[in-house]
Design a protein around this motif. Structure first.
Motif, short mmCIF file in Angstrom:
data_model
loop_
_atom_site.label_atom_id
_atom_site.label_comp_id
_atom_site.label_asym_id
_atom_site.label_seq_id
_atom_site.Cartn_x
_atom_site.Cartn_y
_atom_site.Cartn_z
N ASP A 171 0.85 -1.25 0.02
CA ASP A 171 0.07 0.08 -0.10
C ASP A 171 0.85 1.19 0.10
N MET A 172 1.99 1.04 0.62
CA MET A 172 2.79 2.49 0.66
C MET A 172 3.58 2.68 -0.64
N LEU A 173 3.94 1.42 -1.26
CA LEU A 173 4.87 1.47 -2.48
C LEU A 173 3.66 1.90 -3.37
N GLN A 174 2.34 1.73 -3.59
CA GLN A 174 1.71 1.97 -4.37
C GLN A 174 1.27 3.45 -4.44
N THR A 175 1.37 3.95 -3.21
CA THR A 175 1.00 5.55 -2.95
C THR A 175 2.18 6.17 -3.54
N ILE A 176 3.43 5.87 -3.09
CA ILE A 176 4.75 6.49 -3.57
C ILE A 176 4.63 6.65 -5.46
N PHE A 177 4.32 5.18 -5.93
CA PHE A 177 4.14 5.04 -7.35
C PHE A 177 3.20 5.86 -7.88
N SER A 178 2.28 6.21 -7.22
CA SER A 178 1.18 7.00 -7.96
C SER A 178 1.72 8.30 -7.99
N VAL A 225 5.11 9.12 -8.27
CA VAL A 225 6.28 9.21 -8.93
C VAL A 225 6.27 8.49 -10.44
N ASN A 226 5.77 7.40 -10.46
CA ASN A 226 5.87 6.34 -11.60
C ASN A 226 4.63 6.84 -12.73
N ALA A 227 3.55 7.24 -12.40
CA ALA A 227 2.82 7.57 -13.60
C ALA A 227 3.24 8.91 -14.29
N PRO A 228 3.67 9.98 -13.48
CA PRO A 228 4.03 10.99 -14.31
C PRO A 228 5.43 10.61 -15.23
N LEU A 229 6.22 9.69 -14.45
CA LEU A 229 7.26 9.43 -15.28
C LEU A 229 7.16 8.62 -16.51
N LEU A 230 6.02 7.73 -16.46
CA LEU A 230 5.72 6.89 -17.58
C LEU A 230 5.13 7.72 -18.83
N ALA A 231 4.31 8.53 -18.47
CA ALA A 231 3.85 9.75 -19.57
C ALA A 231 4.88 10.37 -20.01
N THR A 232 5.88 10.93 -19.52
CA THR A 232 7.00 11.56 -20.00
C THR A 232 7.87 10.55 -20.92
N PHE A 233 8.02 9.47 -20.27
CA PHE A 233 8.70 8.50 -21.13
C PHE A 233 8.38 8.13 -22.43
N LEU A 234 7.00 7.88 -22.43
CA LEU A 234 6.05 7.37 -23.58
C LEU A 234 6.13 8.46 -24.97
N LEU A 235 5.88 9.79 -24.07
CA LEU A 235 6.18 10.78 -25.01
C LEU A 235 7.32 10.99 -25.70
N GLY A 236 8.31 11.08 -24.79
CA GLY A 236 9.93 11.22 -25.39
C GLY A 236 10.32 10.18 -26.27
N MET A 237 9.82 8.99 -26.10
CA MET A 237 10.32 7.82 -26.87
C MET A 237 9.47 7.80 -28.21
N PHE A 238 8.23 8.24 -28.27
CA PHE A 238 7.29 8.05 -29.53
C PHE A 238 6.90 9.28 -29.97
N TRP A 239 7.06 10.45 -29.63
CA TRP A 239 6.70 11.66 -30.36
C TRP A 239 8.10 12.62 -30.42
N ARG A 240 8.42 12.87 -31.52
CA ARG A 240 9.50 13.65 -31.93
C ARG A 240 9.60 15.07 -31.63
N ARG A 241 8.47 15.64 -31.24
CA ARG A 241 8.04 16.86 -30.98
C ARG A 241 8.20 17.21 -29.44
N ALA A 242 8.48 16.10 -28.82
CA ALA A 242 8.46 16.74 -27.40
C ALA A 242 9.95 17.35 -26.88
N THR A 243 9.89 18.43 -26.07
CA THR A 243 10.80 19.00 -25.49
C THR A 243 11.15 18.88 -24.08
N GLY A 244 12.38 19.43 -23.82
CA GLY A 244 12.78 19.09 -22.57
C GLY A 244 11.85 20.38 -21.58
#
Length: 191
Positions: A30-37, A39-58
């Motif tokens: 339960d604690m890990l899932q709270t932390i993951f919500s 940290v990991n969810a925003p990182l996944l969105a950023t990672f996916l956009l950076g990997m698959f969309w060439r227009r993403a910027t820093g």
């Protein structure tokens, strides 16, 4: 060397504090899932956009991560699971404005039936916010890298190698299909 010593002292102090926070949860998952919500969810969105969309910027990635994490924190602060007995599990922002921890039991706070539901919805809101903000900020800022610089980093700009004369058991796509088929059969068998 001095910075390493200072960092070690602060790292140990933070880990001790985290251990005390962990005692407030029913289990470590339960604690890990709270932390993951957060940290990991925003990182996944950023990672996916950076990997698959060439227009993403820093700039888009930075502001997307900041906004997604902020939305996750706000969601956690304004909601709580029905079984919450401590503000660590949520509702801390609502209790701050209401003036007392008793606010967890009041009718104005949105309550989820279980902690996992709160974590999943927080992750969904964080992911969606990061995704949208990254796209909007990326479209409003100038890309710093050309398509040539992004070759090998963005999927659509990476050349795909064709392997001829390779046996079927050495082809990753065929092996992936075989593994998925085995997993499906095992799931159906052990349902």
């Amino acid at each position: 060397l001095r910075m390493g010593q200072i960092t070690t002292v602060f790292g140990i102090a933070i880990s001790i504090a985290c251990a005390y926070v962990a005692t407030r949860f029913d289990n470590i998952m339960d604690m890990l899932q709270t932390i993951f919500s957060f940290v990991n969810a925003p990182l996944l969105a950023t990672f996916l956009l950076g990997m698959f969309w060439r227009r993403a910027t820093g700039h888009g990635a930075f502001w997307g991560l900041i906004s997604g994490t902020t939305v996750a924190l706000l969601h956690h602060g304004l909601t709580a699971p029905a079984s919450a007995t401590t503000l660590i599990k949520g509702g801390w922002l609502y209790a701050l404005f209401a003036g007392a921890p008793v606010a967890l039991k009041s009718g104005g706070l949105h309550q989820y039936p279980v902690e996992m539901a709160q974590n999943f919805y927080g992750a969904i809101y964080a992911w969606a916010t990061t995704f949208v903000v990254t796209i909007l900020v990326s479209l409003s800022t100038r890309p710093l890298k050309s398509n040539v610089d992004l070759r090998g980093l963005v999927y659509s700009l990476t050349p795909r190698l064709k392997e001829h004369g390779v046996p079927w058991f050495k082809k990753p796509a065929i092996l992936g299909i075989v593994v998925l088929a085995i997993a499906l059969v095992l799931n159906l068998f052990f349902w």
